[in-house]
Design a protein around this motif. Structure first.
Motif, PDB file in Angstrom:
ATOM      1  N   GLU A 254      39.396  29.634  42.547  1.00 46.19           N
ATOM      2  CA  GLU A 254      38.786  30.621  43.438  1.00 46.19           C
ATOM      3  C   GLU A 254      39.128  32.048  43.013  1.00 46.19           C
ATOM      4  O   GLU A 254      38.254  32.926  42.985  1.00 46.19           O
ATOM      5  CB  GLU A 254      39.230  30.382  44.873  1.00 46.19           C
ATOM      6  N   VAL A 255      40.398  32.309  42.702  1.00 44.48           N
ATOM      7  CA  VAL A 255      40.754  33.684  42.327  1.00 44.48           C
ATOM      8  C   VAL A 255      40.169  34.058  40.969  1.00 44.48           C
ATOM      9  O   VAL A 255      39.829  35.220  40.741  1.00 44.48           O
ATOM     10  CB  VAL A 255      42.289  33.912  42.361  1.00 44.48           C
ATOM     11  N   ASN A 256      40.026  33.094  40.077  1.00 43.38           N
ATOM     12  CA  ASN A 256      39.345  33.361  38.806  1.00 43.38           C
ATOM     13  C   ASN A 256      37.902  33.794  39.047  1.00 43.38           C
ATOM     14  O   ASN A 256      37.412  34.743  38.426  1.00 43.38           O
ATOM     15  CB  ASN A 256      39.369  32.111  37.924  1.00 43.38           C
ATOM     16  N   ALA A 257      37.216  33.089  39.944  1.00 42.63           N
ATOM     17  CA  ALA A 257      35.834  33.435  40.273  1.00 42.63           C
ATOM     18  C   ALA A 257      35.758  34.814  40.909  1.00 42.63           C
ATOM     19  O   ALA A 257      34.828  35.586  40.643  1.00 42.63           O
ATOM     20  CB  ALA A 257      35.242  32.388  41.213  1.00 42.63           C
ATOM     21  N   ALA A 258      36.746  35.142  41.750  1.00 44.05           N
ATOM     22  CA  ALA A 258      36.751  36.452  42.408  1.00 44.05           C
ATOM     23  C   ALA A 258      36.971  37.573  41.399  1.00 44.05           C
ATOM     24  O   ALA A 258      36.354  38.644  41.503  1.00 44.05           O
ATOM     25  CB  ALA A 258      37.822  36.489  43.496  1.00 44.05           C
ATOM     26  N   VAL A 259      37.832  37.365  40.414  1.00 49.07           N
ATOM     27  CA  VAL A 259      38.042  38.368  39.371  1.00 49.07           C
ATOM     28  C   VAL A 259      36.758  38.564  38.563  1.00 49.07           C
ATOM     29  O   VAL A 259      36.376  39.699  38.238  1.00 49.07           O
ATOM     30  CB  VAL A 259      39.215  37.975  38.453  1.00 49.07           C
ATOM     31  N   PHE A 260      36.086  37.472  38.241  1.00 55.83           N
ATOM     32  CA  PHE A 260      34.817  37.576  37.515  1.00 55.83           C
ATOM     33  C   PHE A 260      33.819  38.402  38.313  1.00 55.83           C
ATOM     34  O   PHE A 260      33.118  39.265  37.765  1.00 55.83           O
ATOM     35  CB  PHE A 260      34.249  36.185  37.240  1.00 55.83           C
ATOM     36  N   GLU A 261      33.754  38.167  39.620  1.00 55.45           N
ATOM     37  CA  GLU A 261      32.831  38.917  40.466  1.00 55.45           C
ATOM     38  C   GLU A 261      33.229  40.388  40.541  1.00 55.45           C
ATOM     39  O   GLU A 261      32.367  41.281  40.541  1.00 55.45           O
ATOM     40  CB  GLU A 261      32.789  38.304  41.868  1.00 55.45           C
ATOM     41  N   ALA A 262      34.545  40.663  40.595  1.00 57.44           N
ATOM     42  CA  ALA A 262      35.021  42.054  40.607  1.00 57.44           C
ATOM     43  C   ALA A 262      34.579  42.778  39.345  1.00 57.44           C
ATOM     44  O   ALA A 262      34.144  43.935  39.393  1.00 57.44           O
ATOM     45  CB  ALA A 262      36.537  42.089  40.752  1.00 57.44           C
ATOM     46  N   LYS A 263      34.662  42.118  38.197  1.00 55.68           N
ATOM     47  CA  LYS A 263      34.226  42.730  36.939  1.00 55.68           C
ATOM     48  C   LYS A 263      32.714  42.906  36.916  1.00 55.68           C
ATOM     49  O   LYS A 263      32.191  43.935  36.478  1.00 55.68           O
ATOM     50  CB  LYS A 263      34.690  41.890  35.749  1.00 55.68           C
ATOM     51  N   ARG A 264      31.999  41.895  37.392  1.00 51.94           N
ATOM     52  CA  ARG A 264      30.539  41.982  37.416  1.00 51.94           C
ATOM     53  C   ARG A 264      30.062  43.119  38.313  1.00 51.94           C
ATOM     54  O   ARG A 264      29.052  43.787  38.033  1.00 51.94           O
ATOM     55  CB  ARG A 264      29.950  40.660  37.907  1.00 51.94           C
ATOM     56  N   ALA A 265      30.798  43.365  39.401  1.00 51.94           N
ATOM     57  CA  ALA A 265      30.407  44.399  40.356  1.00 51.94           C
ATOM     58  C   ALA A 265      30.836  45.805  39.933  1.00 51.94           C
ATOM     59  O   ALA A 265      30.556  46.769  40.645  1.00 51.94           O
ATOM     60  CB  ALA A 265      30.995  44.072  41.729  1.00 51.94           C
ATOM     61  N   GLY A 266      31.539  45.932  38.812  1.00 52.90           N
ATOM     62  CA  GLY A 266      31.894  47.253  38.324  1.00 52.90           C
ATOM     63  C   GLY A 266      33.364  47.486  38.073  1.00 52.90           C
ATOM     64  O   GLY A 266      33.787  48.598  37.763  1.00 52.90           O
ATOM     65  N   ARG A 267      34.214  46.450  38.246  1.00 56.57           N
ATOM     66  CA  ARG A 267      35.654  46.552  38.022  1.00 56.57           C
ATOM     67  C   ARG A 267      36.293  47.477  39.068  1.00 56.57           C
ATOM     68  O   ARG A 267      35.644  47.946  39.977  1.00 56.57           O
ATOM     69  CB  ARG A 267      35.982  47.028  36.598  1.00 56.57           C
ATOM     70  N   ASN A 268      37.621  47.677  38.922  1.00 55.71           N
ATOM     71  CA  ASN A 268      38.351  48.628  39.762  1.00 55.71           C
ATOM     72  C   ASN A 268      38.204  48.293  41.244  1.00 55.71           C
ATOM     73  O   ASN A 268      37.971  49.167  42.075  1.00 55.71           O
ATOM     74  CB  ASN A 268      37.862  50.064  39.482  1.00 55.71           C
ATOM     75  N   ARG A 269      38.374  47.015  41.582  1.00 50.31           N
ATOM     76  CA  ARG A 269      38.218  46.598  42.970  1.00 50.31           C
ATOM     77  C   ARG A 269      38.887  45.248  43.184  1.00 50.31           C
ATOM     78  O   ARG A 269      39.211  44.529  42.234  1.00 50.31           O
ATOM     79  CB  ARG A 269      36.742  46.515  43.357  1.00 50.31           C
ATOM     80  N   ALA A 270      39.082  44.915  44.474  1.00 49.18           N
ATOM     81  CA  ALA A 270      39.637  43.613  44.857  1.00 49.18           C
ATOM     82  C   ALA A 270      38.566  42.838  45.609  1.00 49.18           C
ATOM     83  O   ALA A 270      37.897  43.387  46.492  1.00 49.18           O
ATOM     84  CB  ALA A 270      40.882  43.792  45.719  1.00 49.18           C
ATOM     85  N   VAL A 271      38.393  41.572  45.267  1.00 52.97           N
ATOM     86  CA  VAL A 271      37.350  40.732  45.862  1.00 52.97           C
ATOM     87  C   VAL A 271      37.995  39.508  46.500  1.00 52.97           C
ATOM     88  O   VAL A 271      38.831  38.831  45.885  1.00 52.97           O
ATOM     89  CB  VAL A 271      36.321  40.293  44.795  1.00 52.97           C
ATOM     90  N   ASN A 272      37.588  39.217  47.726  1.00 54.74           N
ATOM     91  CA  ASN A 272      38.052  38.039  48.451  1.00 54.74           C
ATOM     92  C   ASN A 272      37.244  36.835  47.983  1.00 54.74           C
ATOM     93  O   ASN A 272      36.023  36.776  48.176  1.00 54.74           O
ATOM     94  CB  ASN A 272      37.878  38.257  49.954  1.00 54.74           C
ATOM     95  N   ALA A 273      37.904  35.866  47.393  1.00 57.10           N
ATOM     96  CA  ALA A 273      37.206  34.695  46.846  1.00 57.10           C
ATOM     97  C   ALA A 273      36.457  33.926  47.922  1.00 57.10           C
ATOM     98  O   ALA A 273      35.420  33.314  47.655  1.00 57.10           O
ATOM     99  CB  ALA A 273      38.205  33.774  46.148  1.00 57.10           C
ATOM    100  N   GLN A 274      36.964  33.965  49.151  1.00 60.80           N
ATOM    101  CA  GLN A 274      36.349  33.176  50.209  1.00 60.80           C
ATOM    102  C   GLN A 274      35.110  33.825  50.802  1.00 60.80           C
ATOM    103  O   GLN A 274      34.464  33.268  51.673  1.00 60.80           O
ATOM    104  CB  GLN A 274      37.401  32.878  51.282  1.00 60.80           C
ATOM    105  N   GLN A 275      34.764  35.002  50.295  1.00 62.50           N
ATOM    106  CA  GLN A 275      33.526  35.646  50.714  1.00 62.50           C
ATOM    107  C   GLN A 275      32.439  35.557  49.643  1.00 62.50           C
ATOM    108  O   GLN A 275      31.352  36.096  49.815  1.00 62.50           O
ATOM    109  CB  GLN A 275      33.795  37.116  51.066  1.00 62.50           C
TER     110      GLN A 275
END
Length: 550
Positions: A254-275
């Protein structure tokens, strides 16, 4: 620079105790390794409480001052040290006299005994953190935070790997000094850190996750080293877990997927995997790998009709994935992951091979074109292009021997979207040329969806123009869309191209397109895709639920 400033910069943990049994100095590396607070008053007892002989007995169990150990034990002394509730590490304690004080230096065992500490950051390593995660997951509630350094490769290549190591080293120490001490930190990989949040702090997980970027932004090293962009940023993913509420999801995934999404969305952010609303790209990638290995990537054939005569004149092979349970997964659910993970060319290869076989095993009353999509990834694999030509040549030898090696037009049509083409159209043409020389034709898909379509029409020898589906869907309700489609048809006719309208969803749209002069059409209203492997028998127009004729 005084002696203590020099000791502050040492990679080895060091502390000094004077003859009055007072702690005179302890360097940051020793504080981090022993799990001691970075500020406040410390005593030798705070240190000795962490040190043990290898048999597990306390190093100073009988009250003997640490400075007198050298009289009882020969230096260097094999010991174990305990940092936090779980982390136990084999080490060697070296002592030396400095004036009226004793200097103690800890060396971690890295030869016969694998160390659990990362040498660059002083944090625990991945193996130790994995053990702790397993323990905490069995115990109950907690959270994981995965921290990825954005664009570390640019720093390594632009400023040198030594600078990259300085960045990692400084981040590790800054995290350790600023993050709550109850949060366990580890160096997870070359460019990643992992944080394990205990149950009592789970409610603060988001705030802690966002704190990592705050720390990175304010790191003085970024300004002093002139790091590109002027500051560091992190892509952070976080997720909670609970032993009593097993969702069947691995929080590490889950946290791996959230990091991928953070990078896809522009980096420099924290993403909740459960969202996250989409499955992990890596889970999808693993599923794809299995499906490819087990031949569960199959073609589904959708008919393409002549809008004037109502006859089937072509078909398109669309990728489908069959799950082990027999469920059919449409390409839209996995093709983005395939592109990101460089698996698209393998899907293309599977579908092209099946389509060529379909050409051989199916028998039609009149010639039919077979459209098949390829990715930009496929164009970077000349061996697959050569394999496609060889397979097509063998297929032609079976059915039309006179066409096997000539440039006579073949039924296979290579369909490609502009987003899949490389920016250099001449490079794309060089890659496609062997296919064109063999007699295959090109179709430009989704025309009207991007800004570069006209340039591709200028530079590449297309025979077919497939009109973007969103335009087609609105021609009966939006006059602007209708006029755009009419313009595309007029231009295509001037260029001698055959137009194909996609996403035809009703009779009114099909009729309107025919009156506008669009040549061919496809869509669920006219005929849904059917698995090629389920039946290699060509369906006739009458077998489809709708007809183009009123």
């Amino acid at each position: 620079m005084d002696a203590f400033e020099l000791l502050d910069g040492l990679q080895q943990p060091v502390f000094i105790i004077d003859n009055a049994a007072a702690l005179r100095y302890i360097n940051p590396r020793a504080l981090r390794l022993l799990g001691l607070p970075p500020s406040g008053t410390l005593t030798p007892a705070d240190i000795t409480s962490k040190l043990f002989l290898r048999d597990g007995t306390p190093l100073t169990r009988d009250g003997t001052p640490l400075t007198r150990l050298s009289a009882r034990h020969q230096s260097p002394l094999p010991i174990s040290l305990q940092s936090g509730a779980y982390l136990k590490i084999d080490a060697v304690l070296h002592t030396s006299t400095v004036g009226e004080s004793t200097c103690f230096e800890l060396h971690l065992c890295q030869n016969n005994t694998a160390t659990s500490i990362d040498a660059l950051t002083g944090l625990m390593d991945r193996g130790q953190m994995l053990q702790l995660i397993g323990i905490k997951r069995r115990q109950g509630l907690g959270a994981l935070i995965l921290i990825d350094i954005d664009r570390l490769k640019i720093i390594n290549d632009f400023l040198g790997y030594q600078t990259g190591d300085e960045v990692i080293h400084n981040l590790g120490y800054a995290f350790g000094n600023a993050i709550p001490s109850e949060v366990m930190l580890a160096r997870w990989s070359g460019h990643e850190f992992m944080a394990l949040v205990p149950a009592k702090l789970v409610g603060q997980t988001q705030a802690i996750a966002e704190q990592f970027n705050t720390i990175a932004h304010s790191l003085p090293l970024a300004q002093s080293l002139k790091i590109p962009g002027g500051h560091l940023s992190l892509s952070v993913g976080y997720s909670t877990f609970n032993a009593t509420d097993d969702k069947g999801q691995d929080p590490l995934t889950e946290v791996n997927a959230a990091v991928f999404e953070a990078k896809r969305a522009g980096r420099n952010r924290a993403v909740n995997a459960q969202q996250l609303t989409r499955p992990s790209i890596y889970i999808t990638g693993g599923t794809l790998e299995s499906a490819l290995a087990e031949n569960r990537i199959v073609a589904a054939v959708q008919p393409i009709f002549d809008l004037k005569t109502g006859e089937i004149v072509a078909d398109e092979s669309l990728a489908r994935m069959i799950t082990p349970q027999g469920k059919i997964i449409a390409a839209g659910e996995f093709i983005a992951a395939a592109s990101s993970l460089q698996l698209a060319h393998r899907i293309d290869q599977a579908i092209i091979s099946q389509t060529i076989n379909y050409c051989v095993t199916s028998h039609f009353s009149s010639p039919r074109a077979h459209f098949v999509n390829i990715s930009g990834d496929f164009l970077h694999h000349p061996e697959l292009i050569a394999e496609t030509i060889l397979n097509a040549m063998n297929a032609c030898a079976c059915t039309h021997p006179d066409q096997a090696s000539s440039r006579q037009t073949k039924p296979l049509v290579i369909e490609i979207t502009e987003r899949e083409l490389v920016e250099d159209t001449q490079e794309a043409l060089r890659a496609l040329q062997p296919l064109l020389d063999f007699g295959l034709r090109l179709a430009l898909d989704d025309f009207g969806s991007g800004y570069s379509s006209y340039r591709y029409l200028l530079d590449l020898p297309f025979h077919f123009l497939k009109i973007e589906g969103e335009l087609v869907r609105h021609i009966t309700t939006n006059n602007k869309a209708k006029r755009i489609v009419q313009h595309i048809q007029n231009m295509a006719a001037d260029l001698g191209l055959i137009t194909v309208a996609e996403f035809i969803t009703d009779q009114a749209t099909a009729q309107e397109l025919a009156e506008m002069g669009i040549d061919w059409g496809q869509g669920f209203y006219l005929g849904k895709p059917a698995l090629m492997q389920a039946s290699h028998i060509a369906l006739k127009a009458a077998e489809y639920p709708h007809t183009l004729k009123s």
